[in-house]
Enzyme design. Structure first.
Site, PDB file in Angstrom:
ATOM      1  N   CYS A 138      -9.709  -9.676  15.548  1.00  0.00           N
ATOM      2  CA  CYS A 138      -8.805 -10.767  15.142  1.00  0.00           C
ATOM      3  C   CYS A 138      -7.625 -10.283  14.314  1.00  0.00           C
ATOM      4  O   CYS A 138      -6.521 -10.825  14.405  1.00  0.00           O
ATOM      5  CB  CYS A 138      -9.580 -11.826  14.363  1.00  0.00           C
ATOM      6  SG  CYS A 138     -10.675 -11.157  13.094  1.00  0.00           S
ATOM      7  N   CYS A 139      -7.815  -9.275  13.459  1.00  0.00           N
ATOM      8  CA  CYS A 139      -6.743  -8.853  12.550  1.00  0.00           C
ATOM      9  C   CYS A 139      -6.586  -7.341  12.470  1.00  0.00           C
ATOM     10  O   CYS A 139      -5.763  -6.854  11.687  1.00  0.00           O
ATOM     11  CB  CYS A 139      -7.006  -9.402  11.151  1.00  0.00           C
ATOM     12  SG  CYS A 139      -8.589  -8.881  10.453  1.00  0.00           S
ATOM     13  N   GLY A 382      15.065  -1.045 -17.733  1.00  0.00           N
ATOM     14  CA  GLY A 382      14.177  -0.672 -16.631  1.00  0.00           C
ATOM     15  C   GLY A 382      14.541  -1.418 -15.371  1.00  0.00           C
ATOM     16  O   GLY A 382      15.415  -2.292 -15.362  1.00  0.00           O
ATOM     17  N   ASP A 494      -2.440 -10.884 -13.152  1.00  0.00           N
ATOM     18  CA  ASP A 494      -1.820  -9.555 -13.036  1.00  0.00           C
ATOM     19  C   ASP A 494      -1.873  -8.830 -14.376  1.00  0.00           C
ATOM     20  O   ASP A 494      -0.929  -8.142 -14.755  1.00  0.00           O
ATOM     21  CB  ASP A 494      -0.373  -9.705 -12.559  1.00  0.00           C
ATOM     22  CG  ASP A 494       0.194  -8.397 -11.991  1.00  0.00           C
ATOM     23  OD1 ASP A 494      -0.593  -7.454 -11.777  1.00  0.00           O
ATOM     24  OD2 ASP A 494       1.416  -8.331 -11.767  1.00  0.00           O
TER      25      ASP A 494
END
Length: 633
Positions: A138-139, A382, A494
């Site tokens: 499928c992937c 940065g 994160d």
């Protein structure tokens, strides 16, 4: 494999079915054997069957370990006897079984799904294709543990949320599992030559893995209505409102009223954005339907799903049975932040109204819009994926950091999420937000200036001059900021040393809220294709895309390891796909030399496989507090 309990040996279903070999070696050939399958409350077992008699048992799967039971798409040129396959995904593997006809398959699916209702770690997404010759059809993913690519629609009916005891006492494991300290074979600043997943890290943006996805970018035009004003009116975080306001659906930009199914599909496809949605009147009087657009990987056309708003016995409204609300606006507000079994969350309202917000009205109408001419840019601090970060002077007096968003680099949704989140959060251990300049590109996001910059770079450059007590204090600062986020129902998603900043007094503040989400039930499920930091991610993130404050706790444990290893890369000898396998097998990071056994126990407690067994940030603060002055390696 376990024996059936005496209490649970009564057979629910028995039938001769065809079983496919489980390809325990990556390229081993398939073979098919007829087995007698027996379903009980405790196990799904299969036996040899000869001369109308049950023979020896060849295998068994505990019901409580099953994570998904669903059909499988047929392979090309499938023989007649293998026309009705289904799959059983469980904690230790994947089993393919073939029924003799559709009625038989449906019966097994219904019976198995009934027994696994409420199991822990049910899959939200599964693989609709077979795993053949070392990859999913499928992937094309080559790892059997790879996250699924198709939303499992049965999940919403089978998942039963558990009430977690948030204030339980913090306990440590009796035995700590360690990976032996590896011998470095690569410089820390040299990327590995073998990268199998899409990756990027702190400054070089190399630590995030994802599945391929189409990136939608936002470019404002003079003739486009201002998106911010529409969202500010009816989107974002809970605000008090009267029942009369909530009942007047015409006031909401997502309500389409009396339009047909085909018209809704046409409008949503024209919008073409993942999560575009509208609410319309159903054909049944007094009922509503949510129409939602999603575009899967490599799917140019996309698909529109229609979800009927149901009413339970208590007259509550729901799309997913476990999430019920008093009104349509409250229901929509919840699903704007949580997909909760839907194909994706409700991201972009599609309006059919003509009285849209006036052109060229920006964020400037609010108190958060700053005058661009009052900000003098001094020097570059940065660069990131969205643009340059500059040191600036605001009104000639205040040092500020200016994140300059270049055109086409950040989507409408990404900018909205980051700006809206920062407006709502204020804490001494979070970077302060001052405002934005949003009327033209580059867009400015203006925050307080933090003198010593990124924590990761500071550890690499100055870490050898720091005492362990100072390192612990840095961790405590981050934990304070995260405990505040946790208390306000935000998930950072994160958290890492690269996303924290060090001030002139060496205090540390949490930053970078681009992935942060507000949640109502401490759970957020991301869409397929969303990038995530693999080496900082908990198992439920890379397997099921499930985030919570407990996945933030896992990342905090990794951050503690970064701090006490003075900025080393976690799992530095492994690429992303290897980390997924290693962590799934129970491996954890070793104790850094500067961390005492007690500190490592706290670190290690963040990495429990089960989210509910990890401490809360408030519990972590209580554990670190007594060590701040006296703990030594």
């Amino acid at each position: 494999m376990v024996r059936d309990d005496n209490m649970d040996t009564k057979s629910i279903l028995e039938e001769l079915l065809l079983k496919r070999s489980q390809q325990k070696k990556k390229m081993s050939p398939n073979n098919y054997k007829e087995r007698l399958f027996v379903l009980t409350k405790a196990n799904l077992s299969y036996y040899e069957y000869d001369k109308m008699k049950r023979g020896s048992r060849k295998g068994s799967i505990e019901i409580k370990k099953i994570r998904c039971v669903e059909k499988v798409n047929l392979e090309e040129q499938t023989p007649v006897e293998r026309q009705y396959p289904f799959q059983i995904v469980y904690k230790d593997g994947l089993l393919y079984v073939y029924a003799s006809n559709e009625d038989s398959r449906s019966q097994w699916l219904k019976a198995l799904q009934k027994e696994i209702r409420g199991n822990p770690h049910l899959l939200i997404k599964y693989h609709s294709g077979f795993f053949v010759d070392g990859k999913f059809l499928c992937c094309q993913q080559s790892c059997k543990a790879a996250p699924g690519c198709t939303l499992w629609e049965a999940y919403a009916d089978l998942h039963v949320a558990s009430n977690e005891e948030k204030n339980r006492a913090l306990t440590f494991p009796d035995r700590v599992l360690k990976i032996p300290r590896p011998v470095p074979i690569l410089r820390m600043d040299e990327p590995s030559s073998s990268v199998t997943l899409s990756q990027y890290d702190s400054n070089s943006k190399k630590c995030y893995g994802s599945q391929p996805n189409v990136n939608m970018r936002y470019s404002p035009r003079e003739d486009s209505p201002n998106w911010w004003q529409a969202r500010k009116l009816k989107r974002g975080f809970p605000e008090s409102s009267s029942s009369e306001e909530e009942d007047n659906l015409d006031d909401y930009d997502w309500f389409a009223g009396n339009i047909s199914r085909s018209q809704s599909e046409q409008l949503l496809r024209q919008k073409g954005k993942e999560g575009a949605f509208m609410v319309r009147n159903s054909s049944q009087v007094g009922m509503y339907t949510v129409s939602l657009f999603s575009k899967a990987v490599n799917d140019k056309k996309g698909t529109v799903k229609h979800y009927h708003v149901h009413t339970n016995a208590e007259n509550k409204l729901y799309l997913a049975e476990n999430y019920c609300f008093d009104s349509i606006p409250k229901l929509i507000h919840y699903h704007q932040h949580n997909s909760a079994g839907m194909i994706t969350r409700l991201r972009h309202p599609v309006s059919t109204k003509t009285n849209k917000v006036p052109v060229s009205v920006s964020l400037g109408s609010g108190i958060w819009e700053l005058r661009r001419e009052e900000i003098a840019l001094l020097k570059e601090l940065g660069r990131g994926q969205f643009g340059v970060v500059q040191l600036g002077k605001w009104k000639g007096r205040y040092d500020v950091a200016v994140k300059m968003i270049k055109e086409g680099s950040m989507s409408e949704d990404e900018f909205f999420q980051e700006a809206q989140t920062m407006m709502k959060l204020s804490h001494p251990k979070l970077v302060k937000f001052y405002g934005v300049c949003s009327e033209k590109y580059p867009i400015y996001i203006v925050t307080e200036y933090i003198a010593n910059g990124c924590l990761l770079n500071y550890l690499k450059g100055h870490g050898k001059g720091l005492e362990p007590s100072q390192l612990l204090e840095m961790c405590y600062d981050v934990c304070e900021g995260m405990a505040f986020l946790e208390s306000q129902q935000f998930i950072h998603r994160d958290l890492a040393a690269r996303n924290c900043l060090v001030d002139s007094d060496l205090s540390v503040k949490v930053s970078d809220f681009g992935m942060t989400r507000y949640v109502l039930d401490d759970q957020y499920v991301s869409s397929v294709g969303t990038k995530f930091p693999v080496k900082w991610s908990a198992p439920e993130v890379f397997h099921y895309f499930k985030y919570s404050s407990k996945s933030d706790v896992w990342a905090f444990g990794i951050l503690m390891w970064e701090v006490f290893s003075l900025g080393k890369q976690p799992y530095d000898l492994y690429d992303n796909s290897q980390v997924v396998v290693k962590v799934s097998q129970g491996h954890r990071l070793y104790r850094p030399q500067l961390a005492s056994d007690t500190i490592y126990q706290i670190m290690y407690s963040c990495w429990h496989e089960l989210p509910e067994k990890r401490p809360t940030f408030q519990q972590l603060l209580s554990s670190i507090e007594p060590l701040r002055e006296k703990d030594k390696p």
